[in-house]
Design a protein around this motif. Structure first.
Motif, PDB file in Angstrom:
ATOM      1  N   ILE A 403      -7.060   1.610  10.106  1.00  0.00           N
ATOM      2  CA  ILE A 403      -6.461   0.438   9.484  1.00  0.00           C
ATOM      3  C   ILE A 403      -6.360   0.692   7.975  1.00  0.00           C
ATOM      4  O   ILE A 403      -7.331   1.108   7.336  1.00  0.00           O
ATOM      5  CB  ILE A 403      -7.312  -0.822   9.727  1.00  0.00           C
ATOM      6  CG1 ILE A 403      -7.463  -1.069  11.224  1.00  0.00           C
ATOM      7  CG2 ILE A 403      -6.678  -2.043   9.056  1.00  0.00           C
ATOM      8  CD1 ILE A 403      -8.449  -2.165  11.560  1.00  0.00           C
ATOM      9  N   LYS A 404      -5.187   0.447   7.421  1.00  0.00           N
ATOM     10  CA  LYS A 404      -4.961   0.664   5.996  1.00  0.00           C
ATOM     11  C   LYS A 404      -5.792  -0.310   5.151  1.00  0.00           C
ATOM     12  O   LYS A 404      -5.788  -1.510   5.409  1.00  0.00           O
ATOM     13  CB  LYS A 404      -3.464   0.483   5.678  1.00  0.00           C
ATOM     14  CG  LYS A 404      -3.113   0.629   4.214  1.00  0.00           C
ATOM     15  CD  LYS A 404      -1.609   0.439   4.014  1.00  0.00           C
ATOM     16  CE  LYS A 404      -1.239   0.419   2.543  1.00  0.00           C
ATOM     17  NZ  LYS A 404       0.233   0.246   2.334  1.00  0.00           N
ATOM     18  N   ILE A 405      -6.496   0.243   4.153  1.00  0.00           N
ATOM     19  CA  ILE A 405      -7.271  -0.623   3.249  1.00  0.00           C
ATOM     20  C   ILE A 405      -6.821  -0.483   1.793  1.00  0.00           C
ATOM     21  O   ILE A 405      -7.265  -1.236   0.933  1.00  0.00           O
ATOM     22  CB  ILE A 405      -8.783  -0.329   3.353  1.00  0.00           C
ATOM     23  CG1 ILE A 405      -9.079   1.155   3.102  1.00  0.00           C
ATOM     24  CG2 ILE A 405      -9.328  -0.788   4.690  1.00  0.00           C
ATOM     25  CD1 ILE A 405     -10.562   1.489   3.065  1.00  0.00           C
ATOM     26  N   GLY A 406      -5.931   0.457   1.516  1.00  0.00           N
ATOM     27  CA  GLY A 406      -5.438   0.627   0.160  1.00  0.00           C
ATOM     28  C   GLY A 406      -4.497   1.810   0.072  1.00  0.00           C
ATOM     29  O   GLY A 406      -4.298   2.542   1.052  1.00  0.00           O
ATOM     30  N   GLU A 407      -3.914   2.008  -1.087  1.00  0.00           N
ATOM     31  CA  GLU A 407      -3.039   3.150  -1.310  1.00  0.00           C
ATOM     32  C   GLU A 407      -2.960   3.468  -2.790  1.00  0.00           C
ATOM     33  O   GLU A 407      -3.194   2.621  -3.643  1.00  0.00           O
ATOM     34  CB  GLU A 407      -1.637   2.885  -0.756  1.00  0.00           C
ATOM     35  CG  GLU A 407      -0.882   1.753  -1.446  1.00  0.00           C
ATOM     36  CD  GLU A 407       0.503   1.570  -0.846  1.00  0.00           C
ATOM     37  OE1 GLU A 407       1.357   2.443  -1.069  1.00  0.00           O
ATOM     38  OE2 GLU A 407       0.716   0.560  -0.153  1.00  0.00           O
ATOM     39  N   ASN A 408      -2.649   4.727  -3.069  1.00  0.00           N
ATOM     40  CA  ASN A 408      -2.360   5.141  -4.439  1.00  0.00           C
ATOM     41  C   ASN A 408      -0.980   5.782  -4.456  1.00  0.00           C
ATOM     42  O   ASN A 408      -0.204   5.598  -3.513  1.00  0.00           O
ATOM     43  CB  ASN A 408      -3.453   6.062  -4.990  1.00  0.00           C
ATOM     44  CG  ASN A 408      -3.728   7.251  -4.081  1.00  0.00           C
ATOM     45  OD1 ASN A 408      -2.814   7.756  -3.422  1.00  0.00           O
ATOM     46  ND2 ASN A 408      -4.969   7.710  -4.044  1.00  0.00           N
ATOM     47  N   GLU A 409      -0.669   6.523  -5.465  1.00  0.00           N
ATOM     48  CA  GLU A 409       0.689   7.054  -5.614  1.00  0.00           C
ATOM     49  C   GLU A 409       1.101   7.955  -4.459  1.00  0.00           C
ATOM     50  O   GLU A 409       2.251   7.910  -4.018  1.00  0.00           O
ATOM     51  CB  GLU A 409       0.781   7.835  -6.935  1.00  0.00           C
ATOM     52  CG  GLU A 409       2.181   8.305  -7.269  1.00  0.00           C
ATOM     53  CD  GLU A 409       2.253   9.000  -8.623  1.00  0.00           C
ATOM     54  OE1 GLU A 409       3.283   9.624  -8.907  1.00  0.00           O
ATOM     55  OE2 GLU A 409       1.279   8.900  -9.388  1.00  0.00           O
ATOM     56  N   ASP A 410       0.180   8.765  -3.950  1.00  0.00           N
ATOM     57  CA  ASP A 410       0.538   9.761  -2.938  1.00  0.00           C
ATOM     58  C   ASP A 410       0.040   9.447  -1.541  1.00  0.00           C
ATOM     59  O   ASP A 410       0.595   9.957  -0.561  1.00  0.00           O
ATOM     60  CB  ASP A 410      -0.023  11.142  -3.343  1.00  0.00           C
ATOM     61  CG  ASP A 410       0.458  11.562  -4.713  1.00  0.00           C
ATOM     62  OD1 ASP A 410       1.674  11.445  -4.958  1.00  0.00           O
ATOM     63  OD2 ASP A 410      -0.363  11.999  -5.526  1.00  0.00           O
ATOM     64  N   SER A 411      -0.992   8.642  -1.437  1.00  0.00           N
ATOM     65  CA  SER A 411      -1.681   8.529  -0.152  1.00  0.00           C
ATOM     66  C   SER A 411      -1.956   7.091   0.256  1.00  0.00           C
ATOM     67  O   SER A 411      -2.036   6.195  -0.576  1.00  0.00           O
ATOM     68  CB  SER A 411      -3.025   9.284  -0.224  1.00  0.00           C
ATOM     69  OG  SER A 411      -2.845  10.608  -0.670  1.00  0.00           O
ATOM     70  N   VAL A 412      -2.118   6.959   1.566  1.00  0.00           N
ATOM     71  CA  VAL A 412      -2.648   5.729   2.147  1.00  0.00           C
ATOM     72  C   VAL A 412      -4.113   5.982   2.472  1.00  0.00           C
ATOM     73  O   VAL A 412      -4.463   7.043   2.996  1.00  0.00           O
ATOM     74  CB  VAL A 412      -1.871   5.340   3.426  1.00  0.00           C
ATOM     75  CG1 VAL A 412      -2.620   4.265   4.211  1.00  0.00           C
ATOM     76  CG2 VAL A 412      -0.482   4.859   3.070  1.00  0.00           C
ATOM     77  N   ILE A 413      -4.975   5.045   2.136  1.00  0.00           N
ATOM     78  CA  ILE A 413      -6.386   5.163   2.476  1.00  0.00           C
ATOM     79  C   ILE A 413      -6.643   4.214   3.646  1.00  0.00           C
ATOM     80  O   ILE A 413      -6.359   3.018   3.553  1.00  0.00           O
ATOM     81  CB  ILE A 413      -7.306   4.797   1.298  1.00  0.00           C
ATOM     82  CG1 ILE A 413      -6.790   5.428  -0.010  1.00  0.00           C
ATOM     83  CG2 ILE A 413      -8.737   5.223   1.595  1.00  0.00           C
ATOM     84  CD1 ILE A 413      -6.725   6.919  -0.007  1.00  0.00           C
ATOM     85  N   ALA A 414      -7.161   4.760   4.737  1.00  0.00           N
ATOM     86  CA  ALA A 414      -7.364   3.967   5.952  1.00  0.00           C
ATOM     87  C   ALA A 414      -8.788   4.142   6.456  1.00  0.00           C
ATOM     88  O   ALA A 414      -9.465   5.124   6.127  1.00  0.00           O
ATOM     89  CB  ALA A 414      -6.364   4.387   7.030  1.00  0.00           C
ATOM     90  N   CYS A 415      -9.258   3.191   7.258  1.00  0.00           N
ATOM     91  CA  CYS A 415     -10.636   3.256   7.744  1.00  0.00           C
ATOM     92  C   CYS A 415     -10.734   2.855   9.212  1.00  0.00           C
ATOM     93  O   CYS A 415      -9.810   2.272   9.789  1.00  0.00           O
ATOM     94  CB  CYS A 415     -11.538   2.356   6.900  1.00  0.00           C
ATOM     95  SG  CYS A 415     -11.450   0.605   7.341  1.00  0.00           S
ATOM     96  N   ARG A 416     -11.882   3.167   9.773  1.00  0.00           N
ATOM     97  CA  ARG A 416     -12.245   2.712  11.121  1.00  0.00           C
ATOM     98  C   ARG A 416     -13.688   2.238  11.064  1.00  0.00           C
ATOM     99  O   ARG A 416     -14.582   2.991  10.639  1.00  0.00           O
ATOM    100  CB  ARG A 416     -12.086   3.846  12.135  1.00  0.00           C
ATOM    101  CG  ARG A 416     -12.359   3.407  13.578  1.00  0.00           C
ATOM    102  CD  ARG A 416     -12.113   4.546  14.570  1.00  0.00           C
ATOM    103  NE  ARG A 416     -13.019   5.659  14.328  1.00  0.00           N
ATOM    104  CZ  ARG A 416     -12.619   6.922  14.127  1.00  0.00           C
ATOM    105  NH1 ARG A 416     -11.325   7.219  14.110  1.00  0.00           N
ATOM    106  NH2 ARG A 416     -13.494   7.885  13.910  1.00  0.00           N
ATOM    107  N   ILE A 417     -13.911   0.980  11.433  1.00  0.00           N
ATOM    108  CA  ILE A 417     -15.256   0.396  11.394  1.00  0.00           C
ATOM    109  C   ILE A 417     -15.868   0.499  12.776  1.00  0.00           C
ATOM    110  O   ILE A 417     -15.269   0.070  13.771  1.00  0.00           O
ATOM    111  CB  ILE A 417     -15.200  -1.084  10.953  1.00  0.00           C
ATOM    112  CG1 ILE A 417     -14.445  -1.220   9.617  1.00  0.00           C
ATOM    113  CG2 ILE A 417     -16.593  -1.665  10.822  1.00  0.00           C
ATOM    114  CD1 ILE A 417     -14.143  -2.648   9.229  1.00  0.00           C
ATOM    115  N   SER A 418     -17.065   1.050  12.853  1.00  0.00           N
ATOM    116  CA  SER A 418     -17.704   1.225  14.152  1.00  0.00           C
ATOM    117  C   SER A 418     -18.281  -0.093  14.669  1.00  0.00           C
ATOM    118  O   SER A 418     -18.453  -1.053  13.906  1.00  0.00           O
ATOM    119  CB  SER A 418     -18.837   2.258  14.048  1.00  0.00           C
ATOM    120  OG  SER A 418     -19.943   1.697  13.357  1.00  0.00           O
ATOM    121  N   LYS A 419     -18.575  -0.119  15.975  1.00  0.00           N
ATOM    122  CA  LYS A 419     -19.183  -1.311  16.577  1.00  0.00           C
ATOM    123  C   LYS A 419     -20.560  -1.559  15.966  1.00  0.00           C
ATOM    124  O   LYS A 419     -20.973  -2.710  15.762  1.00  0.00           O
ATOM    125  CB  LYS A 419     -19.301  -1.152  18.087  1.00  0.00           C
ATOM    126  CG  LYS A 419     -19.797  -2.419  18.797  1.00  0.00           C
ATOM    127  CD  LYS A 419     -19.806  -2.217  20.298  1.00  0.00           C
ATOM    128  CE  LYS A 419     -20.210  -3.521  21.016  1.00  0.00           C
ATOM    129  NZ  LYS A 419     -21.514  -4.046  20.575  1.00  0.00           N
TER     130      LYS A 419
END
Length: 441
Positions: A403-419
């Motif tokens: 799931i996307k949580i942020g971005e900068n000029e070149d990249s998307v920063i995404a995460c996965r939260i565990s149970k």
């Protein structure tokens, strides 16, 4: 004939194009000279020429707020600017730098005083009313031998007389009011002496009798490069100066305060002649990280590493600490990814109870539970990955459930939260609140 002339001009221009950018740039650069004064400064220019002669060359400060060779400033508050001109005159192999004050009177703009010094250039110019008499002093940093040696000169301009009040070697200087005395402002000078492996900070004040030393203290003897001092406050509200410096392959921060008539460096260890409590990566500088109006010092914090390959990559957390003059107090603990340009502020309950996987090649940071007594790695808590924007848009990593949580000029920063993390109260909103784009200062 006219056609032949046009062909010759065209061939000349074509030659430059074919020779490449470097050749063109170098030739043009050699033809350039410092820009002449604008039309509205013609009278000032004439006054300078009348005083300096025909062979002077304007000099431009290399750093600081004032970068013009002719600085206009109303230093006495009478509503009329004085003009401060900086120029050099070369006589054989000797280069003399001058500051010339041009003031406006009944006869127009005239040179009212000048001072000269054998030097190579102007490093920095500043103005400050050091003795609080309503007239600002002029502070000029002269480059003596390039940037290897610089000298700070303090001048007073009163009664149409320019007088030198001080000349002192320096690496950096800044004006401040560390003693909370509203009657005067001080000059703090950082002096790094590589030959003696001796670094010092000195505090000077301007009195009726002249510039006097108010206090002096030692700085870390192993520092190779000092950053420009930052005038601010401690978490207690007391005035202080913060200095970020490069030391070996790392960096430190020293904090200077004035107390009981002495200039102090409370983080400095006199036995080792070093400051080690604030040691961390060179990438991190002192800043107001949490937006509370107080500077935080980044301090390196060790954390167990997780490896899923033959090469284990070490990662350090960063404690952002306020300082009250005695104790460093952690305000926020961050996992910072400088390469991908983001940070994640860890929940307080995680600090000391996690291990982290650092996978630079795949741009992954993954946080795991960690049993400190058994020294064993448990289940995953949070997986963060930086992804090229084009790959994200194409859905290359859709199968990972990120799931996307942020971005900068070149990249998307995404995460996965565990149970495991979800069960402990970590939500996507909380992750987003703790996530931010990291910009180096």
């Amino acid at each position: 004939m006219f056609k032949k002339l046009l062909l010759m001009i065209f061939a000349f221009l074509l030659m430059f194009c074919l020779c490449g950018c470097d050749f063109f740039t170098i030739d043009i650069a050699e033809l350039l000279s410092p820009p002449a004064l604008s039309d509205d400064l013609k009278d000032i220019s004439k006054a300078i020429a009348d005083s300096a002669g025909d062979n002077y060359k304007l000099q431009y400060p290399q750093s600081g707020e004032y970068r013009s060779a002719v600085v206009q400033k109303d230093i006495d508050g009478n509503g009329t600017n004085e003009a401060f001109a900086f120029y050099s005159i070369t006589d054989g192999e000797v280069v003399t730098m001058s500051i010339n004050v041009v003031s406006y009177g009944a006869d127009g703009w005239k040179s009212a005083g000048k001072q000269s010094i054998v030097a190579a250039g102007v490093h920095r110019v500043d103005f400050c009313d050091l003795d609080q008499d309503g007239i600002s002093e002029i502070l000029v940093g002269w480059q003596i031998y390039g940037t290897s040696e610089m000298q700070l000169a303090v001048y007073s301009f009163k009664g149409n007389t320019l007088s030198q009040r001080m000349l002192n070697k320096y690496t950096h200087f800044v004006t401040c009011n560390l003693d909370d005395n509203n009657k005067t402002t001080e000059i703090l000078i950082i002096d790094a002496d590589a030959n003696k492996a001796q670094n010092t900070a000195s505090l000077y004040g301007l009195l009726d009798t002249g510039v006097v030393l108010i206090g002096r203290c030692a700085l870390d003897s192993k520092v190779q490069s000092f950053g420009h001092p930052i005038v601010s406050e401690l978490s207690s509200g007391k005035k202080a100066v913060y200095i970020d410096s490069v030391k070996g392959i790392g960096a430190i921060t020293e904090v200077l305060i004035y107390e009981k008539g002495k200039l102090l460096n409370p983080l400095y260890d006199e036995q080792t002649t070093e400051t080690s409590l604030t040691l961390r990566s060179v990438s991190f500088n002192t800043r107001d990280f949490n937006g509370d109006g107080v500077l935080e010092i980044p301090v390196q914090l060790n954390v167990p590493s997780v490896s899923k390959s033959e090469v284990a990559e070490k990662l350090y957390l960063t404690n952002w600490c306020s300082f009250n003059g005695e104790i460093l107090t952690t305000q926020v603990t961050s996992m910072i990814n400088v390469l991908d340009g983001y940070y994640y502020n860890l929940p307080a309950s995680w600090v000391g109870n996690i291990a982290i996987l650092k996978d630079t090649d795949n741009r992954i940071r993954e946080i795991y539970k960690y049993d400190t007594e058994e020294m064993t790695v448990g289940s995953s808590l949070l997986y963060i990955r930086a992804i090229n924007k084009k790959d994200w848009e194409k859905g290359v990593y859709d199968a990972l459930g990120l799931i996307k949580i942020g971005e900068n000029e070149d990249s998307v920063i995404a995460c996965r939260i565990s149970k495991t993390a979800t069960d402990s109260g970590i939500t996507l909103d909380k992750v987003k609140e703790s996530f931010g784009i990291y910009v180096q200062e």
